[in-house]
Design a protein around this motif. Sequence first.
Motif, PDB file in Angstrom:
ATOM      1  N   GLY A 144      80.112  10.030  -5.093  1.00  0.00           N
ATOM      2  CA  GLY A 144      79.226   9.666  -6.203  1.00  0.00           C
ATOM      3  C   GLY A 144      77.806  10.152  -6.043  1.00  0.00           C
ATOM      4  O   GLY A 144      77.212  10.707  -6.978  1.00  0.00           O
ATOM      5  N   TRP A 145      77.228   9.948  -4.844  1.00  0.00           N
ATOM      6  CA  TRP A 145      75.830  10.368  -4.640  1.00  0.00           C
ATOM      7  C   TRP A 145      75.716  11.881  -4.691  1.00  0.00           C
ATOM      8  O   TRP A 145      74.666  12.419  -5.112  1.00  0.00           O
ATOM      9  N   ARG A 146      76.751  12.600  -4.306  1.00  0.00           N
ATOM     10  CA  ARG A 146      76.734  14.062  -4.398  1.00  0.00           C
ATOM     11  C   ARG A 146      76.787  14.508  -5.862  1.00  0.00           C
ATOM     12  O   ARG A 146      76.038  15.409  -6.265  1.00  0.00           O
ATOM     13  N   TYR A 147      77.653  13.878  -6.642  1.00  0.00           N
ATOM     14  CA  TYR A 147      77.703  14.189  -8.073  1.00  0.00           C
ATOM     15  C   TYR A 147      76.343  13.932  -8.724  1.00  0.00           C
ATOM     16  O   TYR A 147      75.893  14.682  -9.601  1.00  0.00           O
ATOM     17  N   PHE A 148      75.699  12.863  -8.270  1.00  0.00           N
ATOM     18  CA  PHE A 148      74.398  12.487  -8.826  1.00  0.00           C
ATOM     19  C   PHE A 148      73.349  13.557  -8.512  1.00  0.00           C
ATOM     20  O   PHE A 148      72.571  13.978  -9.392  1.00  0.00           O
ATOM     21  N   LEU A 149      73.316  14.039  -7.272  1.00  0.00           N
ATOM     22  CA  LEU A 149      72.355  15.079  -6.904  1.00  0.00           C
ATOM     23  C   LEU A 149      72.651  16.388  -7.625  1.00  0.00           C
ATOM     24  O   LEU A 149      71.720  17.091  -8.046  1.00  0.00           O
TER      25      LEU A 149
END
Length: 529
Positions: free
Chosen positions: A229-234
């Motif tokens: 999720g945090w990678r998709y966000f970045l």
Amino acid sequence: MTSHEKTGYDLEDGSNKAAYASEGITAETEDVYTDDALDPVYRAKARILNDALQEIGMGRYQWYLFCVAGFGWFSDNLWPIVTGLILTPVVNEFNFEGPWLKLGQNIGLLVGAAFWGLASDVWGRRWCFNLTLLITGIFATAAGGSADYIALCSLAAAWSVGVGGNLPVDSAVFLEFIPASHQYLLTVLSVWWAFGQLVGSLVAWPLIANYSCPTTTPPSPCPRSSNEGWRYFLYTMGGLMLVLSILRFFVFHLYESPKYLMGRGRDEEAVEVVHKIAQYNGATSNLTLELMKNAGELKISDREREDKLDTSARAAVIRQLQVLKWDHVSALFATRKMAWSTSLLIILWALIGLAFPLYNSFVTYFLATRGADFGDGSTYITYRNQVILSVIGVPGAIIAGWMVDIPRFGRRGTLALSTILTGVFLFASTTARTSDALLGWNCGYSFTSNIMYGVLYAVSPELFPTRDRGTGNAIVAIANRVFGIMAPIIALYASLTSSVPIWISGALFLVAGFIALLLPFDPRGKASL
């Protein structure tokens, strides 16, 4: 009849009073610029350019600039909360101490503020304006593929170098293109600041909530495959920055600031830019090169004059290095009143730079140790509250734009009142014992702090003369970032259950509010030079 009599400009007091009077403002500049603080020729030419921009009025070019300059405010508030939004999932995955990520970010912000602010005074506004978002987008997108926390912290520092240059450069750019009658819009630009937090919260909500490892006590293994999720966000936020940089560079054409050009002795180019803006707006301008020349010639040192005659590559390099000198800094302390004003601004930015992150680092732990019951600590509640706080900030920015033009209140009064109220709400939040109570108090300080930041980001560039504005913006931003770095360091080594940092944070806001009242003058109704 002379040329300036024909156009309605008055070189003796440097203002076209009829043009300003039609907008219901004065064209005066308070005595911070007396005692030879500014070259009288520079002052006369700056006022001629102010009159020319006032004559053109607030047109299409300035409104488009309001949008693309707003991207800088958007980025400036988005990325500091990005590290907070991804903190829990990245700590779960990489198993490291979270403040290191904040520390890397703050170091990058410090470097960015120092470099871009000075660069905009040395090499011009245009390229700095166009490069900051591009750098942020490239490194933020790359950060999404980080293999460990060292790579992530390093890339966070790299993207923050771009973020750190946004406000020092963008505030100078916007201020130097708008007529004096609309300088309050520099404060209203902070509405983009609130939108940055809102968009970041809305995008993070579904991505991090649905694609992250559950937080357990004690921590359980969190493989990358379960924590994307945090990678998709970045990837999403970095991609957005790249899109915004494309809009700046290819869709909107930013001319070099006419005041910057004038300050470098390039009057002909400055006049040409003013006429291009007038044409873009469907207006006309009576500004002529003759009018600028009649104001006199700016002082140029013998060394600079010699270098201009030498067109070799070596001389070109020397000229670029020579401008990186102390002149831009010393000019901000040229008189007692300017030195007092600049010093107070540095103190204000420093105190506020420490107060906010210090509070955010300790408040949750402090309240938990005082018996606070936060009830449902689900991801849904967390991001719902974040969105609510973001929405509250939008009207704060708009109200700030109205308050700064209130007679006998102006920038100084608005900044003092909003800063003191921010401290009051922060103190009040320590009484919260439920999640809803904490949210209520935080809504109050989110509202007042958006007013505070809106005024602070506007009043600083208004108080610096154009040719040193980027450097002045850089200095106060450096103070802000240096003290911001202290907060994660304190969080790394201090007891998170201590109440002392909370009280210090609130006290810093109160002190900053009273210091704002000591600013020696208020730029309300004054055309910036």
